[in-house]
Design a protein around this motif. Structure first.
Motif, PDB file in Angstrom:
ATOM      1  N   ARG A 164       0.834  -1.203   0.000  1.00 27.72           N
ATOM      2  CA  ARG A 164       0.000   0.000   0.000  1.00 27.72           C
ATOM      3  C   ARG A 164       0.866   1.249   0.000  1.00 27.72           C
ATOM      4  O   ARG A 164       1.780   1.387   0.809  1.00 27.72           O
ATOM      5  CB  ARG A 164      -0.898   0.003   1.239  1.00 27.72           C
ATOM      6  N   ILE A 165       0.594   2.144  -0.939  1.00 26.30           N
ATOM      7  CA  ILE A 165       1.312   3.415  -1.016  1.00 26.30           C
ATOM      8  C   ILE A 165       0.642   4.417  -0.084  1.00 26.30           C
ATOM      9  O   ILE A 165      -0.546   4.710  -0.226  1.00 26.30           O
ATOM     10  CB  ILE A 165       1.346   3.945  -2.467  1.00 26.30           C
ATOM     11  N   ARG A 166       1.412   4.918   0.859  1.00 26.69           N
ATOM     12  CA  ARG A 166       0.882   5.839   1.864  1.00 26.69           C
ATOM     13  C   ARG A 166       1.049   7.296   1.474  1.00 26.69           C
ATOM     14  O   ARG A 166       0.241   8.143   1.866  1.00 26.69           O
ATOM     15  CB  ARG A 166       1.582   5.590   3.210  1.00 26.69           C
ATOM     16  N   ARG A 167       2.113   7.578   0.710  1.00 32.40           N
ATOM     17  CA  ARG A 167       2.363   8.977   0.345  1.00 32.40           C
ATOM     18  C   ARG A 167       3.195   9.038  -0.922  1.00 32.40           C
ATOM     19  O   ARG A 167       4.081   8.197  -1.127  1.00 32.40           O
ATOM     20  CB  ARG A 167       3.085   9.696   1.491  1.00 32.40           C
ATOM     21  N   VAL A 168       2.914  10.016  -1.765  1.00 31.17           N
ATOM     22  CA  VAL A 168       3.707  10.259  -2.975  1.00 31.17           C
ATOM     23  C   VAL A 168       4.549  11.512  -2.742  1.00 31.17           C
ATOM     24  O   VAL A 168       4.019  12.607  -2.561  1.00 31.17           O
ATOM     25  CB  VAL A 168       2.814  10.433  -4.216  1.00 31.17           C
ATOM     26  N   HIS A 169       5.852  11.332  -2.726  1.00 30.82           N
ATOM     27  CA  HIS A 169       6.785  12.449  -2.515  1.00 30.82           C
ATOM     28  C   HIS A 169       6.990  13.235  -3.815  1.00 30.82           C
ATOM     29  O   HIS A 169       7.066  14.457  -3.812  1.00 30.82           O
ATOM     30  CB  HIS A 169       8.116  11.892  -2.005  1.00 30.82           C
ATOM     31  N   TRP A 170       7.095  12.505  -4.929  1.00 31.51           N
ATOM     32  CA  TRP A 170       7.312  13.115  -6.250  1.00 31.51           C
ATOM     33  C   TRP A 170       6.958  12.063  -7.289  1.00 31.51           C
ATOM     34  O   TRP A 170       7.184  10.874  -7.075  1.00 31.51           O
ATOM     35  CB  TRP A 170       8.769  13.549  -6.396  1.00 31.51           C
ATOM     36  N   ALA A 171       6.380  12.485  -8.408  1.00 31.25           N
ATOM     37  CA  ALA A 171       6.018  11.530  -9.464  1.00 31.25           C
ATOM     38  C   ALA A 171       6.024  12.216 -10.813  1.00 31.25           C
ATOM     39  O   ALA A 171       5.756  13.419 -10.922  1.00 31.25           O
ATOM     40  CB  ALA A 171       4.641  10.921  -9.188  1.00 31.25           C
ATOM     41  N   SER A 172       6.329  11.437 -11.841  1.00 31.38           N
ATOM     42  CA  SER A 172       6.364  11.981 -13.196  1.00 31.38           C
ATOM     43  C   SER A 172       6.088  10.857 -14.191  1.00 31.38           C
ATOM     44  O   SER A 172       6.515   9.718 -14.006  1.00 31.38           O
ATOM     45  CB  SER A 172       7.744  12.593 -13.482  1.00 31.38           C
ATOM     46  N   ALA A 173       5.362  11.188 -15.254  1.00 27.04           N
ATOM     47  CA  ALA A 173       5.191  10.289 -16.395  1.00 27.04           C
ATOM     48  C   ALA A 173       5.908  10.926 -17.577  1.00 27.04           C
ATOM     49  O   ALA A 173       5.710  12.110 -17.863  1.00 27.04           O
ATOM     50  CB  ALA A 173       3.715  10.081 -16.716  1.00 27.04           C
ATOM     51  N   TYR A 174       6.759  10.181 -18.258  1.00 29.98           N
ATOM     52  CA  TYR A 174       7.613  10.787 -19.285  1.00 29.98           C
ATOM     53  C   TYR A 174       7.850   9.822 -20.446  1.00 29.98           C
ATOM     54  O   TYR A 174       7.759   8.603 -20.283  1.00 29.98           O
ATOM     55  CB  TYR A 174       8.957  11.205 -18.680  1.00 29.98           C
ATOM     56  N   GLN A 175       8.133  10.405 -21.589  1.00 26.50           N
ATOM     57  CA  GLN A 175       8.511   9.645 -22.774  1.00 26.50           C
ATOM     58  C   GLN A 175      10.031   9.486 -22.795  1.00 26.50           C
ATOM     59  O   GLN A 175      10.759  10.451 -22.559  1.00 26.50           O
ATOM     60  CB  GLN A 175       8.080  10.390 -24.047  1.00 26.50           C
ATOM     61  N   MET A 176      10.524   8.295 -23.044  1.00 28.34           N
ATOM     62  CA  MET A 176      11.970   8.089 -23.130  1.00 28.34           C
ATOM     63  C   MET A 176      12.473   8.546 -24.494  1.00 28.34           C
ATOM     64  O   MET A 176      11.894   8.229 -25.532  1.00 28.34           O
ATOM     65  CB  MET A 176      12.320   6.621 -22.911  1.00 28.34           C
ATOM     66  N   ASN A 177      13.568   9.296 -24.464  1.00 26.28           N
ATOM     67  CA  ASN A 177      14.172   9.831 -25.671  1.00 26.28           C
ATOM     68  C   ASN A 177      15.668   9.551 -25.681  1.00 26.28           C
ATOM     69  O   ASN A 177      16.286   9.388 -24.627  1.00 26.28           O
ATOM     70  CB  ASN A 177      13.971  11.347 -25.751  1.00 26.28           C
ATOM     71  N   ALA A 178      16.239   9.514 -26.859  1.00 28.21           N
ATOM     72  CA  ALA A 178      17.694   9.484 -27.035  1.00 28.21           C
ATOM     73  C   ALA A 178      18.028  10.582 -28.035  1.00 28.21           C
ATOM     74  O   ALA A 178      17.715  10.453 -29.231  1.00 28.21           O
ATOM     75  CB  ALA A 178      18.156   8.124 -27.544  1.00 28.21           C
ATOM     76  N   ARG A 179      18.614  11.661 -27.553  1.00 26.88           N
ATOM     77  CA  ARG A 179      18.879  12.816 -28.412  1.00 26.88           C
ATOM     78  C   ARG A 179      20.249  13.407 -28.092  1.00 26.88           C
ATOM     79  O   ARG A 179      20.711  13.369 -26.947  1.00 26.88           O
ATOM     80  CB  ARG A 179      17.797  13.888 -28.241  1.00 26.88           C
ATOM     81  N   LEU A 180      20.869  13.986 -29.121  1.00 22.66           N
ATOM     82  CA  LEU A 180      22.205  14.558 -29.005  1.00 22.66           C
ATOM     83  C   LEU A 180      22.260  15.867 -29.772  1.00 22.66           C
ATOM     84  O   LEU A 180      21.846  15.940 -30.935  1.00 22.66           O
ATOM     85  CB  LEU A 180      23.242  13.569 -29.559  1.00 22.66           C
ATOM     86  N   ALA A 181      22.753  16.911 -29.114  1.00 16.85           N
ATOM     87  CA  ALA A 181      22.862  18.212 -29.763  1.00 16.85           C
ATOM     88  C   ALA A 181      23.835  18.157 -30.938  1.00 16.85           C
ATOM     89  O   ALA A 181      24.861  17.471 -30.881  1.00 16.85           O
ATOM     90  CB  ALA A 181      23.328  19.260 -28.754  1.00 16.85           C
ATOM     91  N   ASP A 182      23.495  18.899 -31.996  1.00 14.20           N
ATOM     92  CA  ASP A 182      24.346  18.913 -33.184  1.00 14.20           C
ATOM     93  C   ASP A 182      25.730  19.464 -32.879  1.00 14.20           C
ATOM     94  O   ASP A 182      26.715  19.078 -33.504  1.00 14.20           O
ATOM     95  CB  ASP A 182      23.703  19.771 -34.284  1.00 14.20           C
ATOM     96  N   ARG A 183      25.803  20.378 -31.962  1.00 12.90           N
ATOM     97  CA  ARG A 183      27.084  20.917 -31.523  1.00 12.90           C
ATOM     98  C   ARG A 183      26.948  21.361 -30.075  1.00 12.90           C
ATOM     99  O   ARG A 183      25.854  21.591 -29.585  1.00 12.90           O
ATOM    100  CB  ARG A 183      27.552  22.065 -32.423  1.00 12.90           C
ATOM    101  N   TYR A 184      28.068  21.461 -29.397  1.00 18.24           N
ATOM    102  CA  TYR A 184      28.084  21.782 -27.972  1.00 18.24           C
ATOM    103  C   TYR A 184      28.457  23.245 -27.708  1.00 18.24           C
ATOM    104  O   TYR A 184      28.477  23.667 -26.544  1.00 18.24           O
ATOM    105  CB  TYR A 184      29.088  20.893 -27.241  1.00 18.24           C
ATOM    106  N   ARG A 185      28.756  23.962 -28.764  1.00 20.22           N
ATOM    107  CA  ARG A 185      29.226  25.336 -28.567  1.00 20.22           C
ATOM    108  C   ARG A 185      28.723  26.220 -29.680  1.00 20.22           C
ATOM    109  O   ARG A 185      28.642  25.813 -30.837  1.00 20.22           O
ATOM    110  CB  ARG A 185      30.754  25.382 -28.529  1.00 20.22           C
ATOM    111  N   ASP A 186      28.401  27.445 -29.317  1.00 19.38           N
ATOM    112  CA  ASP A 186      28.117  28.487 -30.290  1.00 19.38           C
ATOM    113  C   ASP A 186      28.726  29.774 -29.745  1.00 19.38           C
ATOM    114  O   ASP A 186      28.198  30.382 -28.821  1.00 19.38           O
ATOM    115  CB  ASP A 186      26.611  28.663 -30.486  1.00 19.38           C
ATOM    116  N   GLY A 187      29.870  30.159 -30.305  1.00 17.35           N
ATOM    117  CA  GLY A 187      30.531  31.377 -29.847  1.00 17.35           C
ATOM    118  C   GLY A 187      30.950  31.289 -28.395  1.00 17.35           C
ATOM    119  O   GLY A 187      31.756  30.439 -27.998  1.00 17.35           O
TER     120      GLY A 187
END
Length: 497
Positions: free
Chosen positions: A261-284
């Motif tokens: 039995r769950i007595r209390r929810v401290h934090w919860a989230s529903a999310y979509q799993m992604n795999a993403r990478l920025a095209d570059r790590y720097r701009d100026g």
């Protein structure tokens, strides 16, 4: 007229990546501001695994003992069968620490506790997080960046030399710089929740219906807290009831038990799993670190660890350039870190597929001890070396003894913001000390004695060899006495002559 920059660096986002960068800059005496648009600290457990390489970084930053004290080791995973019986196994391969690799197992500590320890450390350096303050505008020129900030007192404009975007997967900085974020949604939606429950003991990571994506559920006791972390895949569409009653119903349905039995929810989230990478790590003058640069599925525990190491890589380089080193040093950040993130994304995705089948095992590949930068412009390549580590590899630890008789760890000598030059059975005067570089000689009659030959074994050195270690614990050069001139030239290129 000299342009004024107050501070030198603006860090946007106060998660693990932003805090790591802030601590590293603070200990180097670089001025910064660390802003976070949320009104207060993150309260979830999300990134709960601290891998061995990150533990080494936390030792250097002075927080490893606090992290260990606040968390603990992963419990065994208990996989339940339909009849209620179960089998237990370790979450990852069990390995013993060695002199070269003193941290050997992943630690479990909820992300909110990790970040709390980091904020405490930052405060010791005189730094703090500015909560409720958001970046809303960004412009750059060849000399710096102008940031427009919004906060409780209204808007302000800040002029800085450099800006770091550590502001997560929906990064304002990345969007403002028009940097692409290539990748894909992985077709998995999940719930993660920190809960207080009754009906399960805290000696195991309880797993039900592994291999059945419509019925899987895992309940893991969170070290250092009274909480459990609930993880469960859910349908791609539709609302998910994240209340205590709603999650209790999910647990009952998927476990077939009515005693949990769950007595209390401290934090919860529903999310979509992604795999993403920025095209570059720097701009100026602007850089991306952490989730702003890469998003991982949670399998393998790579996301937070990769983010911390981004910041650890960038921090010493920013400090060096601000203090007068060539600005080309900053070009190495993306060149070194982006391939690492790409590799970790591939690993996490493979582990996700294994988790779907219920047969995920975590081996050495998740520990991040074998990550290196062998092709980096900051590495002096010496051909012909056949054994031991090479330039770009992680610098191993080793137990030594001081000439006065006290035990000393090599990591203790590397700790801090400096470069380190280690000479094995050399004459100390061959290379002189200078600002920003520490020299230690090892061998008979030297200040340090390799009594058990752990240093010789870890580095495969011979008499007359020199090892140059970067501020972030990677070998920049390993040369013998015949290559002193090349090493001297390399040191001059790094501003260390």
């Amino acid at each position: 007229m000299t342009k004024q920059f107050k501070p030198d660096v603006l860090i946007c986002g106060a998660g693990a990546a932003g805090l790591t960068l802030a601590i590293d800059l603070a200990r180097r005496g670089i001025s910064f501001r660390l802003i976070e648009k949320s009104d207060g600290p993150f309260h979830g457990s999300r990134g709960k695994g601290i891998q061995p390489r990150t533990q080494e970084i936390f030792e250097d930053l002075g927080i490893i003992d606090r992290i260990v004290a606040a968390g603990g080791l992963y419990p065994p995973q208990r996989k339940y069968r339909d009849d209620g019986s179960f089998i237990e196994s370790e979450v990852s391969e069990q390995t013993a620490p060695t002199p070269a690799e003193p941290y050997h197992m992943a630690l479990m500590i909820p992300q909110f506790l990790t970040e709390s320890v980091m904020r405490e450390r930052l405060l010791e350096f005189g730094g703090r997080v500015e909560f409720g303050r958001e970046l809303v505008g960004l412009e750059q020129d060849q000399d710096g960046a102008t940031a427009r900030l919004s906060g409780p007192a209204g808007e302000e404009t800040v002029r800085v030399r450099y800006l770091a975007g550590a502001d997560g997967g929906r990064s304002f900085v990345r969007h403002a710089l028009n940097i692409g974020f290539q990748g894909k949604t992985l077709g998995v939606r999940a719930v993660v929740a920190d809960i207080v429950l009754t009906g399960l003991d805290r000696t195991a990571w309880h797993r039900f219906n592994d291999g059945a994506m419509d019925r899987q559920i895992a309940l893991c006791p969170l070290a250092g807290t009274e909480l459990f972390q609930l993880q469960a895949p859910v349908p791609l569409e539709g609302e998910v009831d994240l209340s205590a009653d709603g999650l209790s119903a999910m647990v009952a349905e998927r476990t077939g038990r009515n005693d949990i039995r769950i007595r209390r929810v401290h934090w919860a989230s529903a999310y979509q799993m992604n795999a993403r990478l920025a095209d570059r790590y720097r701009d100026g003058r602007a850089f991306l670190i952490g989730d702003a640069a890469h998003i991982h599925p949670p399998t393998g525990g790579q996301g937070l660890n990769t983010s911390v190491q981004d910041a650890y890589n960038l921090g010493w380089k920013l400090a060096a350039v601000i203090r007068g080193a060539s600005a080309t040093l900053l070009d190495s950040y993306e060149r070194e870190r982006r391939p690492v993130a790409a590799s970790m994304l591939g690993l996490a995705t493979v582990l996700l597929e294994a988790a779907k089948r219920g047969d995920m095992r975590r081996g050495r590949e998740v520990q991040q001890l074998d990550i290196g930068y062998p092709g980096s412009p900051l590495t002096l390549e010496i051909p012909g070396r056949l054994e031991g580590p090479r330039g770009g590899n992680r610098a191993p630890d080793a137990p030594l003894r001081g000439a006065a008789g006290q035990p000393i760890r090599l990591f203790g000598l590397l700790k801090g913001p400096h470069w380190t030059l280690l000479g094995y059975q050399v004459k100390r005067g061959a290379l002189s000390a200078c600002n920003g570089r520490h020299i230690h000689c090892i061998g008979p009659g030297a200040e340090l004695v390799d009594e058990s030959e752990h240093f010789r074994a870890a580095y495969s050195v011979s008499p007359g060899d020199w090892v140059l270690v970067r501020p972030d614990g990677y070998i920049a050069a390993l040369v013998d006495f015949r290559q002193i001139d090349r090493l001297t030239h390399f040191l001059a290129e790094q501003g260390l002559a």
